[in-house]
Design a protein around this motif. Structure first.
Motif, PDB file in Angstrom:
ATOM      1  N   LYS A 174       5.600  11.041   3.023  1.00  0.00           N
ATOM      2  CA  LYS A 174       6.238  11.583   1.751  1.00  0.00           C
ATOM      3  C   LYS A 174       5.501  10.445   0.736  1.00  0.00           C
ATOM      4  CE  LYS A 174      10.547  13.398   3.535  1.00  0.00           C
ATOM      5  NZ  LYS A 174      11.944  13.314   3.415  1.00  0.00           N
ATOM      6  N   PRO A 175       5.555  10.894  -0.342  1.00  0.00           N
ATOM      7  CA  PRO A 175       5.055   9.950  -1.535  1.00  0.00           C
ATOM      8  C   PRO A 175       6.237   8.793  -1.700  1.00  0.00           C
ATOM      9  CG  PRO A 175       4.864  12.250  -2.221  1.00  0.00           C
ATOM     10  CD  PRO A 175       5.485  12.342  -0.895  1.00  0.00           C
ATOM     11  N   HIS A 176       5.543   7.792  -2.143  1.00  0.00           N
ATOM     12  CA  HIS A 176       6.448   6.425  -2.179  1.00  0.00           C
ATOM     13  C   HIS A 176       6.708   5.923  -0.806  1.00  0.00           C
ATOM     14  CE1 HIS A 176       6.615   7.664  -6.388  1.00  0.00           C
ATOM     15  NE2 HIS A 176       7.537   8.607  -6.100  1.00  0.00           N
ATOM     16  N   ASP A 177       6.379   6.376   0.409  1.00  0.00           N
ATOM     17  CA  ASP A 177       6.238   5.660   1.430  1.00  0.00           C
ATOM     18  C   ASP A 177       5.234   4.256   1.246  1.00  0.00           C
ATOM     19  OD1 ASP A 177       8.067   7.378   2.681  1.00  0.00           O
ATOM     20  OD2 ASP A 177       6.633   8.325   3.778  1.00  0.00           O
ATOM     21  N   ILE A 221       0.934  -1.117   0.050  1.00  0.00           N
ATOM     22  CA  ILE A 221       0.114   0.163   0.196  1.00  0.00           C
ATOM     23  C   ILE A 221       0.956   1.127   0.173  1.00  0.00           C
ATOM     24  CG2 ILE A 221      -1.887   1.245   1.250  1.00  0.00           C
ATOM     25  CD1 ILE A 221      -2.710  -1.756  -0.058  1.00  0.00           C
ATOM     26  N   GLU A 222       0.918   1.976  -1.104  1.00  0.00           N
ATOM     27  CA  GLU A 222       1.753   2.859  -1.144  1.00  0.00           C
ATOM     28  C   GLU A 222       1.263   4.212  -1.266  1.00  0.00           C
ATOM     29  OE1 GLU A 222       5.272   4.281  -4.898  1.00  0.00           O
ATOM     30  OE2 GLU A 222       4.987   2.049  -4.368  1.00  0.00           O
ATOM     31  N   ILE A 223       1.825   5.185  -0.704  1.00  0.00           N
ATOM     32  CA  ILE A 223       1.450   6.672  -0.636  1.00  0.00           C
ATOM     33  C   ILE A 223       1.701   7.342  -2.086  1.00  0.00           C
ATOM     34  CG2 ILE A 223       1.588   9.012   0.428  1.00  0.00           C
ATOM     35  CD1 ILE A 223       2.060   7.574   3.084  1.00  0.00           C
ATOM     36  N   GLN A 224       0.906   7.546  -2.665  1.00  0.00           N
ATOM     37  CA  GLN A 224       0.905   8.263  -4.043  1.00  0.00           C
ATOM     38  C   GLN A 224       1.317   9.896  -4.094  1.00  0.00           C
ATOM     39  OE1 GLN A 224       1.349   6.326  -7.144  1.00  0.00           O
ATOM     40  NE2 GLN A 224       1.373   4.804  -5.458  1.00  0.00           N
ATOM     41  N   SER A 225       0.847  10.568  -3.105  1.00  0.00           N
ATOM     42  CA  SER A 225       0.519  11.914  -2.882  1.00  0.00           C
ATOM     43  C   SER A 225       0.288  12.431  -1.680  1.00  0.00           C
ATOM     44  CB  SER A 225      -0.172  12.744  -4.110  1.00  0.00           C
ATOM     45  OG  SER A 225      -1.765  12.485  -3.965  1.00  0.00           O
ATOM     46  N   VAL A 226       0.700  13.384  -1.209  1.00  0.00           N
ATOM     47  CA  VAL A 226       0.610  13.737   0.240  1.00  0.00           C
ATOM     48  C   VAL A 226      -0.221  15.326   0.017  1.00  0.00           C
ATOM     49  CG1 VAL A 226       1.124  14.637   2.544  1.00  0.00           C
ATOM     50  CG2 VAL A 226       2.296  12.630   1.206  1.00  0.00           C
TER      51      VAL A 226
END
Length: 464
Positions: free
Chosen positions: A126-129, A109-114
């Protein structure tokens, strides 16, 4: 009626929504019929005889979902309470959360944007975390929706997110924040060169007409003499809001859209005015849907506004919603909508006046979002993404089939050298970041559709 909603894509499970209703419904339509008796029998058997205990709620929700699925209409759908809340929040322009966009990738489950000024941004996500824990609970292997449900919670409550960060491998970083109400504007504007204003509408939400009106006024105060209206990726929204937006550009009294119900009755919606004589160019793509298509069609057919990009989604039906006391929602199709000229674009879309494709490489994922490291002799889809990215950056890579060969390694080493990184030929997190930085610079100058729209806007402005 809260408004007509036109959503064409899966996230909104859209449609042209004629209203949002909330009520308890008591209906007994021929319950003595054989069909209903079969339903009651199946319910009773599963409730009393299935080898595990299943709740009434689960069985009845499944029955409602089954009815919507049986119709075969992707825009008639049943939303359980959590999904219904997310659907409503998306259209309201605000939601309670931490302010991240997440996606299921091969890394998890990857963060794409904050989002700016969000709890997540303040906390340091951050993105990609890659999310690995929520409040100490592992989310490895969990579905995207399940993780989203864990992250959600009441406004003001705390949540701790544990992430793996590509730049700090082997460690779980913990970030604690309080959930907050986040307002996400649906309209962004900026000035381009040559007195051309640019306005992007991401969704046709409750407050979008007000945002458009204010954005248009701001751009004209800054000297805009022509406008690019970017509707690419817009899944739609409320029909009545689309009419209000169109009314900012189309003279009062002109037909904007027609709806036709099951009895073939036609309702004609016209511009409320005041209209505006500023030249407009619309940008659209295959994800421009429903209410965004209504706006595009009206501007094109009423005012001769050119459409630039690719064929639109083709969502030509209208939905209403019925809300229930448990928080769930039934969304169902009630009509089709027609353009001012009477065309039904369902499953066909709008044809651009000026067809323009984006370069194929714009859809490539970031290398940082992929499973790393990448190195010589690997043969994977991720290596193919890397090779296509390197080719777009004009590095002489011999192949793009996913086999990490000598030419791929040399290109990686060239980037490492120019970035001041250890020259290993292996794509680690820092090398991936260096590649992504160069690729983002390329993407910033690769919007062929916007370039065409800008040229048209300048021509229209100068011909006035």
């Amino acid at each position: 009626m809260a408004g007509t909603l036109v959503l064409g894509l899966v996230i909104g499970a859209g449609g042209t929504l004629l209203g949002l209703k909330i009520a308890d419904v008591s209906l007994v339509p021929g319950t003595g019929s054989p069909a209903f008796q079969k339903f009651f029998s199946a319910y009773e058997i599963l409730h009393t005889k299935y080898f595990e205990h299943e709740s009434d709620t689960k069985l009845l929700n499944g029955a409602v979902a089954g009815m919507t699925n049986s119709i075969g209409d992707p825009f008639t759908d049943y939303f359980p309470p959590v999904a219904a809340s997310q659907f409503t929040q998306m259209l309201s322009g605000s939601f309670v959360g931490i302010g991240v966009e997440i996606e299921q990738t091969q890394n998890g489950i990857e963060i794409q944007s904050v989002m700016p000024n969000s709890p997540a941004k303040t906390a340091g996500l951050k993105p990609h975390d890659v999310m690995v824990q929520v409040n100490g609970k592992s989310v490895k292997g969990m579905a995207l929706q399940s993780v989203s449900n864990l992250v959600m919670g009441p406004e003001g409550s705390s949540v701790t997110i544990g992430v793996n960060r590509p730049s700090d491998p082997g460690h779980v970083l913990q970030f604690t924040m309080k959930r907050a109400r986040i307002t996400q504007p649906s309209v962004t504007t900026r000035m381009l060169s040559g007195k051309v204003g640019y306005m992007q509408i991401s969704v046709v939400a409750q407050n979008t007409a007000t945002e458009v009106n204010q954005g248009l006024a701001d751009l004209q105060k800054q000297g805009a003499k022509a406008l690019i209206l970017d509707l690419r990726g817009n899944p739609g929204g409320y029909l009545n809001v689309a009419v209000d937006i169109a009314s900012d550009f189309i003279p009062k009294g002109k037909l904007i859209v027609q709806t036709q119900n099951r009895n073939q009755q036609i309702d004609k919606l016209t511009s409320k005015g005041p209209g505006n004589n500023i030249p407009v160019v619309v940008l659209m793509d295959e994800n421009t849907a429903s209410a965004a298509e209504i706006l595009s069609a009206a501007l094109n057919e009423d005012d001769g506004v050119p459409l630039v990009g690719t064929r639109s989604f083709g969502k030509g039906t209208v939905q209403e919603t019925q809300g229930y006391s448990d928080g769930s929602t039934l969304k169902y199709t009630v009509a089709k909508w027609l353009t001012p000229n009477g065309s039904w674009i369902n499953k066909k879309g709008l044809t651009p006046t000026y067809p323009v494709n984006l370069p194929s490489y714009v859809s490539l994922p970031s290398i940082s979002s992929q499973k790393l490291p990448l190195e010589e002799n690997q043969n994977t889809k991720t290596v193919a993404y890397l090779q296509q990215t390197l080719q777009a950056l004009k590095y002489p890579v011999d192949r793009t089939d996913g086999y990490f060969d000598a030419s791929t390694k040399q290109a990686v080493m060239d980037i490492q050298k120019s970035a001041g990184l250890p020259i290993t030929g292996i794509v680690d997190a820092k090398t991936a970041a260096a590649i992504d930085t160069r690729f983002q610079s390329l993407l910033a100058n690769s919007d062929t559709q916007l370039k065409k729209a800008e040229a048209l806007a300048k021509t229209l402005e100068s011909s006035q």
